[in-house]
Design an enzyme around this catalytic site. Structure first.
Site, PDB file in Angstrom:
ATOM      1  CB  SER A 144       5.441  -2.838  -4.407  1.00  0.00           C
ATOM      2  OG  SER A 144       5.204  -3.699  -5.491  1.00  0.00           O
ATOM      3  CD  GLU A 202       6.006  -5.481 -10.373  1.00  0.00           C
ATOM      4  OE1 GLU A 202       6.369  -6.032 -11.423  1.00  0.00           O
ATOM      5  OE2 GLU A 202       4.832  -5.130 -10.160  1.00  0.00           O
ATOM      6  CB  CYS A 203       9.626  -8.388  -4.717  1.00  0.00           C
ATOM      7  SG  CYS A 203      10.568  -6.851  -4.809  1.00  0.00           S
ATOM      8  CB  ILE A 204       5.319 -11.757  -4.694  1.00  0.00           C
ATOM      9  CG1 ILE A 204       5.667 -11.627  -3.208  1.00  0.00           C
ATOM     10  CG2 ILE A 204       4.523 -13.032  -4.956  1.00  0.00           C
ATOM     11  CD1 ILE A 204       4.479 -11.358  -2.317  1.00  0.00           C
ATOM     12  CB  VAL A 249      12.649 -10.869  -5.922  1.00  0.00           C
ATOM     13  CG1 VAL A 249      13.698 -10.342  -4.982  1.00  0.00           C
ATOM     14  CG2 VAL A 249      13.088 -10.685  -7.363  1.00  0.00           C
TER      15      VAL A 249
END
Length: 137
Positions: free
Chosen positions: A91, A94-96, A100
């Site tokens: 998601s 989640e990457c934020i 990332v």
């Protein structure tokens, strides 16, 4: 109707990679602008998942302005990870959290025309160029 003619008449896909559109107002504006266009034959696909490694590699090939590197932190390091790494397809939220993905912007991609951008202005310019291209052909 031939197979080629059928494929020609299908709309192409523009993907908007964006996390929570209620929080990310710029992503919401890009989506609204793309949806409001009725003069071009494309479908808008909204994705809240991180691109696959293949998608990143493909986008990097035609990203002449470094937009992908602005959106995806440590892009070069990510691209050498194995294609089955957990970051791919995870998601965007989640990457934020993991640092990332840039939370302030979103990324739109026209896969067929090999164009991408991360602002409403870039979408506006792109659609204007398509219109000009259509008028000259």
């Amino acid at each position: 109707m031939s197979m080629f003619r059928t494929v020609q008449s299908q709309s192409r896909i523009i993907t908007l990679f964006a996390h929570d559109l209620e929080v990310n107002k710029l992503g919401s504006k890009i989506l609204d602008y793309l949806k409001s266009d009725t003069t071009h034959n494309f479908t808008v696909e909204l994705s809240n998942r991180f691109p696959t490694q293949d998608q990143l590699k493909y986008m990097k090939q035609f990203d002449t302005q470094g937009i992908l590197g602005q959106q995806v932190k440590s892009l070069d390091k990510l691209m050498i990870l194995p294609s089955f790494d957990a970051v791919y397809g995870s998601s965007l939220t989640e990457c934020i959290k993991n640092g990332v993905w840039d939370s302030k912007t979103s990324l739109w991609v026209d896969w067929e025309k090999q164009k991408l951008g991360n602002t409403v202005k870039s979408v506006r310019q792109y659609l204007a160029a398509l219109e000009k291209e259509k008028d000259t052909s």
